[in-house]
Design a protein around this motif. Sequence first.
Motif, mmCIF file in Angstrom:
data_model
loop_
_atom_site.group_PDB
_atom_site.id
_atom_site.type_symbol
_atom_site.label_atom_id
_atom_site.label_comp_id
_atom_site.label_asym_id
_atom_site.label_seq_id
_atom_site.Cartn_x
_atom_site.Cartn_y
_atom_site.Cartn_z
ATOM 1 N N ALA A 136 0.800 -1.237 0.000
ATOM 2 C CA ALA A 136 0.000 0.000 0.000
ATOM 3 C C ALA A 136 0.832 1.287 0.000
ATOM 4 O O ALA A 136 0.425 2.299 0.557
ATOM 5 N N TRP A 137 2.008 1.222 -0.633
ATOM 6 C CA TRP A 137 2.729 2.460 -0.944
ATOM 7 C C TRP A 137 3.001 2.477 -2.448
ATOM 8 O O TRP A 137 2.887 1.438 -3.120
ATOM 9 N N SER A 138 3.333 3.645 -2.957
ATOM 10 C CA SER A 138 3.582 3.741 -4.397
ATOM 11 C C SER A 138 4.663 4.774 -4.680
ATOM 12 O O SER A 138 4.997 5.599 -3.826
ATOM 13 N N MET A 139 5.197 4.685 -5.878
ATOM 14 C CA MET A 139 6.179 5.657 -6.371
ATOM 15 C C MET A 139 5.900 5.882 -7.851
ATOM 16 O O MET A 139 5.181 5.122 -8.480
ATOM 17 N N VAL A 140 6.526 6.922 -8.395
ATOM 18 C CA VAL A 140 6.509 7.164 -9.836
ATOM 19 C C VAL A 140 7.965 7.140 -10.295
ATOM 20 O O VAL A 140 8.803 7.872 -9.749
ATOM 21 N N ILE A 141 8.271 6.268 -11.264
ATOM 22 C CA ILE A 141 9.669 5.988 -11.606
ATOM 23 C C ILE A 141 9.893 6.157 -13.112
ATOM 24 O O ILE A 141 9.182 5.563 -13.916
ATOM 25 N N PRO A 142 10.883 6.977 -13.494
ATOM 26 C CA PRO A 142 11.210 7.111 -14.923
ATOM 27 C C PRO A 142 12.142 5.982 -15.372
ATOM 28 O O PRO A 142 13.360 6.120 -15.388
ATOM 29 N N TRP A 143 11.524 4.854 -15.728
ATOM 30 C CA TRP A 143 12.290 3.680 -16.156
ATOM 31 C C TRP A 143 12.868 3.889 -17.544
ATOM 32 O O TRP A 143 12.273 4.580 -18.373
ATOM 33 N N ILE A 144 13.974 3.231 -17.834
ATOM 34 C CA ILE A 144 14.509 3.127 -19.188
ATOM 35 C C ILE A 144 14.471 1.644 -19.545
ATOM 36 O O ILE A 144 15.023 0.810 -18.811
ATOM 37 N N GLY A 145 13.800 1.323 -20.640
ATOM 38 C CA GLY A 145 13.720 -0.088 -21.007
ATOM 39 C C GLY A 145 13.121 -0.271 -22.371
ATOM 40 O O GLY A 145 13.125 0.653 -23.198
ATOM 41 N N PHE A 146 12.607 -1.468 -22.618
ATOM 42 C CA PHE A 146 12.013 -1.786 -23.923
ATOM 43 C C PHE A 146 10.947 -2.851 -23.683
ATOM 44 O O PHE A 146 10.962 -3.528 -22.649
ATOM 45 N N PRO A 147 10.017 -3.006 -24.635
ATOM 46 C CA PRO A 147 8.921 -3.943 -24.397
ATOM 47 C C PRO A 147 9.401 -5.385 -24.209
ATOM 48 O O PRO A 147 10.178 -5.904 -25.030
ATOM 49 N N LEU A 148 8.926 -6.017 -23.140
ATOM 50 C CA LEU A 148 9.225 -7.431 -22.905
ATOM 51 C C LEU A 148 8.800 -8.273 -24.102
ATOM 52 O O LEU A 148 9.489 -9.225 -24.479
ATOM 53 N N GLY A 149 7.676 -7.907 -24.727
ATOM 54 C CA GLY A 149 7.160 -8.677 -25.864
ATOM 55 C C GLY A 149 8.152 -8.764 -27.011
ATOM 56 O O GLY A 149 8.204 -9.782 -27.716
ATOM 57 N N ASP A 150 8.940 -7.712 -27.219
ATOM 58 C CA ASP A 150 9.938 -7.730 -28.291
ATOM 59 C C ASP A 150 11.017 -8.776 -28.001
ATOM 60 O O ASP A 150 11.545 -9.417 -28.917
ATOM 61 N N LEU A 151 11.354 -8.935 -26.723
ATOM 62 C CA LEU A 151 12.352 -9.937 -26.334
ATOM 63 C C LEU A 151 11.751 -11.339 -26.463
ATOM 64 O O LEU A 151 12.352 -12.238 -27.059
#
Length: 315
Positions: A136-151
């Motif tokens: 019941a806690w949250s954050m907002v995170i600027p991730w760098i990544g790519f779609p899992l589906g492409d992998l």
Amino acid sequence: MRIKPSEITPEPVYRARREFLAGIAGLGAATALARPAVAQTVMNVALIERLKYTRSARYSTAETPNSLADITGYNNFYEFGTGKDDPARNAGSLRPRPWSVVVDGECEVKGRYALDDLLQPHPLEERIYRLRCVEAWSMVIPWIGFPLGDLVARFKPTSRAKFVEFTTLQDPKQMPGQRFAVLDWPYVEGLRIDEAMHPLAIIAVGLYGQVLPNQNGAPLRLVVPWKYGFKSIKSIVRIRFSERMPATSWALSAPREYGFYANVNPEVDHPRWSQKRERRIGAGLLASRQPTLKFNGYGADVAQLYAGMDLARNF
Ligand SMILES: Nc1nc2c(c(=O)[nH]1)N[C@H]1C(S)=C(S)[C@@H](COP(=O)(O)O)O[C@H]1N2
Ligand SMILES: [Mo]
């Protein structure tokens, strides 16, 4: 559950080029830019280096991201201890390079892949996602990544592959928390194949424009923003396709409390607490708890994956 004032230097920079980035840069998908080193007050934000990426507006929330100090100082990574500040203090013993990932099970293309070979074909994007922890806690995170589906598509899952299973490194020398039986190590998570192919599910290799700090799951981790945070498994060493639903760590350890689906759902309480509201990390002790959104606010994109399913039973 109070956050300790963090001493983490914003955007510390590690100078040496690493094979990880050299590999990505080789294809022109990303380039490591040299930047002057700055003084580091905390050792465990190591190997930080800039990544090159494009921004995804389509898949980013407009909410203000949490600070780097919050994102790297308040973590769940039980392989380094169960306290929220344990990963920041202890994850320095993880060696995220060199690294390899084994791909096996119900797929045509199997093998052991060096990290660079695994990541090389995938251009990086920044996706600003909410992360809603089951606690019941949250954050907002600027991730760098790519779609899992492409992998996933590269490994050509067979028609029998209904699920994909992910496993975290098991090595108590690097992960001292694994000397304690808090979970049945290694940490295992999984998705249904259609969930894994959904464009919102990503493999993250960085955040705030830099390679992932160890405590956030270096060198690669899953991020599934419509599910509780425990689905977003860190420091992945194996990807296995299967016909049967994988036995996942939290569902094994407390089956009444944590299901396989783990979709964020304010209508289905945890047996020991309400899921209706959440505390935004960094909002201050006086801030009121904000309402939790079904599918963590990503329902317009993902609700159709669960059409006809009873989400109270399939929690
Ligand atoms: N291997 C592994 N992955 C894990 C965990 C863990 O303990 N071990 N914790 C999970 C939980 S409960 C959450 S909320 C997120 C936290 O990710 P963050 O620390 O990068 O914010 O990681 C998830 N992935
Ligand atoms: Mo979590």
